[in-house]
Design a protein around this motif. Structure first.
Motif, PDB file in Angstrom:
ATOM      1  N   VAL A  17       0.923  -1.190   0.104  1.00 54.26           N
ATOM      2  CA  VAL A  17      -0.022  -0.028   0.136  1.00 54.26           C
ATOM      3  C   VAL A  17       0.957   1.352   0.160  1.00 54.26           C
ATOM      4  CG1 VAL A  17      -1.550   1.334   1.275  1.00 54.26           C
ATOM      5  CG2 VAL A  17      -2.072  -1.151   0.927  1.00 54.26           C
ATOM      6  N   LEU A  18       0.651   2.123  -1.046  1.00 58.39           N
ATOM      7  CA  LEU A  18       1.586   3.347  -1.211  1.00 58.39           C
ATOM      8  C   LEU A  18       0.613   4.466  -0.816  1.00 58.39           C
ATOM      9  CD1 LEU A  18       3.480   2.399  -4.513  1.00 58.39           C
ATOM     10  CD2 LEU A  18       3.894   1.910  -1.969  1.00 58.39           C
ATOM     11  N   MET A  19       1.019   5.493  -0.087  1.00 55.96           N
ATOM     12  CA  MET A  19       0.353   6.505   0.247  1.00 55.96           C
ATOM     13  C   MET A  19       1.427   7.515  -0.743  1.00 55.96           C
ATOM     14  SD  MET A  19      -2.061   5.617   2.113  1.00 55.96           S
ATOM     15  CE  MET A  19      -2.130   4.320   3.141  1.00 55.96           C
ATOM     16  N   ASN A  20       0.423   8.208  -1.261  1.00 53.14           N
ATOM     17  CA  ASN A  20       0.976   9.293  -2.225  1.00 53.14           C
ATOM     18  C   ASN A  20       0.394  10.943  -2.075  1.00 53.14           C
ATOM     19  OD1 ASN A  20       2.664  10.405  -4.336  1.00 53.14           O
ATOM     20  ND2 ASN A  20       1.599   9.467  -5.967  1.00 53.14           N
ATOM     21  N   GLN A  21       1.081  11.868  -2.332  1.00 53.91           N
ATOM     22  CA  GLN A  21       0.661  13.136  -2.297  1.00 53.91           C
ATOM     23  C   GLN A  21       0.044  13.619  -3.664  1.00 53.91           C
ATOM     24  OE1 GLN A  21       4.418  15.002  -1.455  1.00 53.91           O
ATOM     25  NE2 GLN A  21       4.298  14.298   0.983  1.00 53.91           N
ATOM     26  N   VAL A  22      -0.304  14.864  -3.486  1.00 57.14           N
ATOM     27  CA  VAL A  22      -0.991  15.319  -4.703  1.00 57.14           C
ATOM     28  C   VAL A  22      -0.188  16.512  -5.035  1.00 57.14           C
ATOM     29  CG1 VAL A  22      -3.081  14.325  -4.507  1.00 57.14           C
ATOM     30  CG2 VAL A  22      -2.768  16.462  -3.499  1.00 57.14           C
ATOM     31  N   THR A  23      -0.214  17.006  -6.264  1.00 58.35           N
ATOM     32  CA  THR A  23       0.312  18.248  -6.856  1.00 58.35           C
ATOM     33  C   THR A  23      -0.510  19.084  -7.830  1.00 58.35           C
ATOM     34  OG1 THR A  23       2.347  19.213  -7.621  1.00 58.35           O
ATOM     35  CG2 THR A  23       1.501  17.088  -8.664  1.00 58.35           C
ATOM     36  N   THR A  24      -0.487  20.227  -7.987  1.00 57.16           N
ATOM     37  CA  THR A  24      -1.107  21.189  -8.913  1.00 57.16           C
ATOM     38  C   THR A  24      -0.575  20.882 -10.200  1.00 57.16           C
ATOM     39  OG1 THR A  24      -1.738  22.903  -7.260  1.00 57.16           O
ATOM     40  CG2 THR A  24      -2.052  23.239  -9.595  1.00 57.16           C
ATOM     41  N   ARG A  25      -1.435  20.264 -11.155  1.00 57.60           N
ATOM     42  CA  ARG A  25      -0.972  19.764 -12.384  1.00 57.60           C
ATOM     43  C   ARG A  25      -1.302  21.006 -13.492  1.00 57.60           C
ATOM     44  NH1 ARG A  25      -1.590  13.914 -14.321  1.00 57.60           N
ATOM     45  NH2 ARG A  25       0.112  13.794 -13.062  1.00 57.60           N
ATOM     46  N   GLY A  26      -2.346  21.682 -13.394  1.00 60.01           N
ATOM     47  CA  GLY A  26      -2.662  22.617 -14.291  1.00 60.01           C
ATOM     48  C   GLY A  26      -4.066  23.539 -14.137  1.00 60.01           C
ATOM     49  N   ILE A  27      -4.336  23.873 -15.356  1.00 61.93           N
ATOM     50  CA  ILE A  27      -5.748  24.617 -15.221  1.00 61.93           C
ATOM     51  C   ILE A  27      -6.560  24.148 -16.255  1.00 61.93           C
ATOM     52  CG2 ILE A  27      -6.804  26.982 -15.537  1.00 61.93           C
ATOM     53  CD1 ILE A  27      -4.774  26.785 -13.246  1.00 61.93           C
ATOM     54  N   SER A  28      -7.822  23.892 -15.804  1.00 63.33           N
ATOM     55  CA  SER A  28      -8.830  23.390 -16.574  1.00 63.33           C
ATOM     56  C   SER A  28     -10.345  24.220 -16.145  1.00 63.33           C
ATOM     57  CB  SER A  28      -9.198  21.809 -16.345  1.00 63.33           C
ATOM     58  OG  SER A  28     -10.341  21.379 -17.058  1.00 63.33           O
ATOM     59  N   GLN A  29     -10.789  24.902 -17.204  1.00 62.92           N
ATOM     60  CA  GLN A  29     -11.942  25.445 -17.113  1.00 62.92           C
ATOM     61  C   GLN A  29     -11.941  26.704 -16.014  1.00 62.92           C
ATOM     62  OE1 GLN A  29     -14.958  22.584 -16.548  1.00 62.92           O
ATOM     63  NE2 GLN A  29     -15.036  21.933 -18.601  1.00 62.92           N
ATOM     64  N   GLY A  30     -10.820  27.253 -16.130  1.00 61.50           N
ATOM     65  CA  GLY A  30     -10.177  28.282 -15.255  1.00 61.50           C
ATOM     66  C   GLY A  30     -10.147  27.963 -13.851  1.00 61.50           C
ATOM     67  N   HIS A  31      -9.867  26.617 -13.435  1.00 57.22           N
ATOM     68  CA  HIS A  31      -9.547  26.076 -12.252  1.00 57.22           C
ATOM     69  C   HIS A  31      -8.457  25.534 -12.114  1.00 57.22           C
ATOM     70  CE1 HIS A  31     -13.384  27.749 -10.611  1.00 57.22           C
ATOM     71  NE2 HIS A  31     -14.031  27.236 -11.885  1.00 57.22           N
ATOM     72  N   ALA A  32      -7.546  25.628 -11.263  1.00 59.51           N
ATOM     73  CA  ALA A  32      -6.460  24.425 -11.103  1.00 59.51           C
ATOM     74  C   ALA A  32      -6.959  23.273 -10.487  1.00 59.51           C
ATOM     75  CB  ALA A  32      -5.382  25.147 -10.038  1.00 59.51           C
ATOM     76  N   TYR A  33      -6.315  22.157 -10.757  1.00 58.43           N
ATOM     77  CA  TYR A  33      -6.717  20.779 -10.233  1.00 58.43           C
ATOM     78  C   TYR A  33      -5.371  19.989  -9.671  1.00 58.43           C
ATOM     79  CZ  TYR A  33      -5.200  19.108 -14.988  1.00 58.43           C
ATOM     80  OH  TYR A  33      -4.598  18.624 -15.935  1.00 58.43           O
ATOM     81  N   LEU A  34      -5.720  19.163  -8.910  1.00 63.24           N
ATOM     82  CA  LEU A  34      -4.514  18.446  -8.204  1.00 63.24           C
ATOM     83  C   LEU A  34      -4.506  16.887  -9.045  1.00 63.24           C
ATOM     84  CD1 LEU A  34      -5.650  19.171  -4.569  1.00 63.24           C
ATOM     85  CD2 LEU A  34      -3.876  20.101  -6.030  1.00 63.24           C
ATOM     86  N   ALA A  35      -3.618  16.495  -8.988  1.00 59.20           N
ATOM     87  CA  ALA A  35      -3.105  15.241  -9.484  1.00 59.20           C
ATOM     88  C   ALA A  35      -2.104  14.351  -8.812  1.00 59.20           C
ATOM     89  CB  ALA A  35      -2.690  15.350 -11.150  1.00 59.20           C
ATOM     90  N   PRO A  36      -2.259  13.190  -8.792  1.00 58.71           N
ATOM     91  CA  PRO A  36      -1.109  12.436  -8.034  1.00 58.71           C
ATOM     92  C   PRO A  36       0.268  12.874  -8.316  1.00 58.71           C
ATOM     93  CG  PRO A  36      -2.746  11.104  -8.658  1.00 58.71           C
ATOM     94  CD  PRO A  36      -3.022  12.186  -9.363  1.00 58.71           C
ATOM     95  N   ALA A  37       1.149  12.980  -7.340  1.00 57.63           N
ATOM     96  CA  ALA A  37       2.657  13.442  -7.302  1.00 57.63           C
ATOM     97  C   ALA A  37       3.352  12.090  -8.215  1.00 57.63           C
ATOM     98  CB  ALA A  37       3.093  13.659  -6.186  1.00 57.63           C
ATOM     99  N   LEU A  38       4.260  12.462  -8.549  1.00 57.86           N
ATOM    100  CA  LEU A  38       5.532  11.878  -9.149  1.00 57.86           C
ATOM    101  C   LEU A  38       5.369  11.693 -10.727  1.00 57.86           C
ATOM    102  CD1 LEU A  38       6.289   8.993  -6.483  1.00 57.86           C
ATOM    103  CD2 LEU A  38       7.331  11.019  -7.015  1.00 57.86           C
ATOM    104  N   GLY A  39       4.327  12.346 -11.392  1.00 56.66           N
ATOM    105  CA  GLY A  39       4.120  12.276 -12.809  1.00 56.66           C
ATOM    106  C   GLY A  39       3.279  11.221 -13.125  1.00 56.66           C
ATOM    107  N   GLU A  40       3.112  11.257 -14.719  1.00 55.85           N
ATOM    108  CA  GLU A  40       2.117  10.180 -15.445  1.00 55.85           C
ATOM    109  C   GLU A  40       2.862   8.946 -15.313  1.00 55.85           C
ATOM    110  OE1 GLU A  40       0.460  11.292 -19.104  1.00 55.85           O
ATOM    111  OE2 GLU A  40       0.974  13.471 -18.919  1.00 55.85           O
ATOM    112  N   SER A  41       4.208   8.920 -15.684  1.00 59.42           N
ATOM    113  CA  SER A  41       4.736   7.347 -15.661  1.00 59.42           C
ATOM    114  C   SER A  41       4.453   6.506 -14.119  1.00 59.42           C
ATOM    115  CB  SER A  41       6.146   7.670 -16.147  1.00 59.42           C
ATOM    116  OG  SER A  41       6.756   8.328 -14.950  1.00 59.42           O
ATOM    117  N   TRP A  42       4.483   7.371 -13.357  1.00 62.89           N
ATOM    118  CA  TRP A  42       4.186   6.769 -11.985  1.00 62.89           C
ATOM    119  C   TRP A  42       2.814   5.922 -11.962  1.00 62.89           C
ATOM    120  CZ3 TRP A  42       6.892   4.459  -8.331  1.00 62.89           C
ATOM    121  CH2 TRP A  42       6.147   4.162  -7.012  1.00 62.89           C
ATOM    122  N   GLY A  43       1.914   6.626 -12.647  1.00 61.24           N
ATOM    123  CA  GLY A  43       0.532   5.991 -12.708  1.00 61.24           C
ATOM    124  C   GLY A  43       0.433   4.549 -12.990  1.00 61.24           C
ATOM    125  N   HIS A  44       1.550   4.041 -13.606  1.00 67.36           N
ATOM    126  CA  HIS A  44       1.459   2.464 -14.185  1.00 67.36           C
ATOM    127  C   HIS A  44       2.094   1.577 -12.836  1.00 67.36           C
ATOM    128  CE1 HIS A  44       0.573   3.769 -17.979  1.00 67.36           C
ATOM    129  NE2 HIS A  44       1.462   4.427 -18.209  1.00 67.36           N
TER     130      HIS A  44
END
Length: 405
Positions: free
Chosen positions: A280-307
């Motif tokens: 079980v891995l606990m992971n932080q989140v980071t601000t990734r970008g802007i969508s529809q005028g709002h910043a959104y959060l995504a899991p830390a360590l980037g897209e490659s870590w998603g696998h």
């Protein structure tokens, strides 16, 4: 011929083998994992471990037998050509039988367990992501206690390894969670007339705690985990809280970081599969970008870590309530569930009180995958879009009777 008591086999498994009449390596020489499991009343994973110990270490030095044996021979019980490495091929039926024998680790929140298909699965890597304060560490400590619930009470009956990278593990909080679980089992045991054998001291003693202060220590410890798991015996859970902490600021070269992370992910996946435990891995989140005028959060360590993880769950706030959103799973559809952090630990959220004269509206809904909108950041990948929606949307989950109630 050697006594089974001289091999690295957990005492509980040795006792089951002895009661079934298996005392030496010769007793199990021609028995396959399925037959041994049925005869001794142990799981097929435990039977495989016994046969590996017997056929890898139980032979005399002059026998010429290799320490590695094919899984086909272990499962079927016949002879197979042996070499210096395990054969890769396994039957789908053997995998099915093994998966059915595995008991997931409950979270003590019935809705989250339902969403995950019974709890956190063994043999896989599960990642929980979320902002600070959402309850990741609370969930990690809860799982480290819950994994010790005996099989007779719906648990995995194992021990835990807890790797703390942030210094967020508070032993007093672990005492509160463990005390609540032991009290719950006391009441259940009194009602069923079956002893559970756990105490506050035994529960805390079965959590092996490691504090790491840098990514170098973290990588070194992960590389040592297979030996630690074998030495401790019966480990069914490894928690890393959090996996991202030392990798967010200590690397100037992102390419090197990616390679290091990929190696760590492969090691953890292999450990989960071979040892039959949950990572079980606990992971932080980071601000990734802007969508529809709002910043959104995504899991830390980037897209490659998603696998890296087989199962991914996002924890987030929704109108003051904590929600868990399953947004990656090979066997369950996307869904969400509310949960609460209480004095006793992770629990189901109390039902809302409906206005007088109305019926409750807590939904038995499953979250539906949302199509990405045209307002997303240009060039965002499909996986980014899914994670963005996962961070913003939630709904209630179907309830069921909790296995411990």
């Amino acid at each position: 011929m050697r006594p089974l008591s001289t091999l690295p086999i957990p005492p509980s498994v040795q006792g089951a083998l002895s009661r079934a009449g298996f005392h030496t390596t010769d007793d199990v020489g021609g028995v396959g994992a399925v037959a041994l499991s049925e005869a001794a009343g142990i799981t097929r994973r435990q039977a495989l471990d016994v046969l590996r110990a017997v056929r890898g270490k139980g032979e005399g030095a002059g026998s010429g037998r290799s320490a590695a044996v094919s899984l086909a021979a272990l499962v079927g019980g016949g002879t197979a050509q042996e070499s210096g490495a395990e054969e890769v091929g396994r039957s789908a039926y053997a995998l099915l039988l093994e998966e059915r024998q595995q008991v997931p680790i409950i979270t003590f929140c019935a809705e989250v367990d339902e969403m995950l298909g019974g709890g956190v699965p063994l043999g896989k890597v599960t990642e929980f992501t979320g902002a600070p304060g959402i309850g990741k560490t609370q969930l990690g400590m809860q799982l480290a206690v819950d994994v010790q619930i005996p099989e007779a009470f719906g648990g995995a009956g194992g021990s835990a390894i807890y790797i703390d990278t942030e210094g967020s593990f508070v032993v007093e909080r672990a005492v509160e969670i463990a005390s609540a679980v032991v009290s719950h089992l006391d009441a259940q045991a009194a009602a069923d007339g079956v002893a559970h054998g756990l105490s506050l001291e035994s529960v805390l003693s079965s959590i092996a705690y490691y504090r790491v202060h840098s990514y170098v220590e973290q990588i070194a410890l992960i590389n040592l985990l297979p030996g630690i798991v074998e030495e401790l015996g019966n480990v069914r859970l490894v928690v890393i809280d959090s996996v991202a902490f030392h990798f967010r600021h200590d690397f100037a070269n992102m390419g090197v970081r990616t390679r290091v992370l990929n190696g760590m992910a492969q090691s953890l996946t292999l450990l989960a599969e071979k040892a039959g435990l949950a990572v079980v891995l606990m992971n932080q989140v980071t601000t990734r970008g802007i969508s529809q005028g709002h910043a959104y959060l995504a899991p830390a360590l980037g897209e490659s870590w998603g696998h890296a993880a087989t199962v991914r769950v996002n924890l987030f706030w929704d109108n003051g309530a904590r929600l868990a959103l399953l947004f990656k799973s090979p066997s369950h559809s996307q869904g969400s569930a509310r949960f609460a952090v209480t004095v006793q630990g992770i629990r189901s959220e109390p039902p809302d009180e409906p206005p007088p004269g109305t019926s409750p509206k807590r939904g038995n809904k499953r979250l539906r995958a949302s199509a990405s909108t045209g307002g997303e950041e240009a060039g965002a990948s499909e996986s980014v879009a899914r994670e963005e929606e996962a961070m913003k949307v939630g709904a209630g989950a179907t309830k069921r009777h909790h296995p411990l109630k």
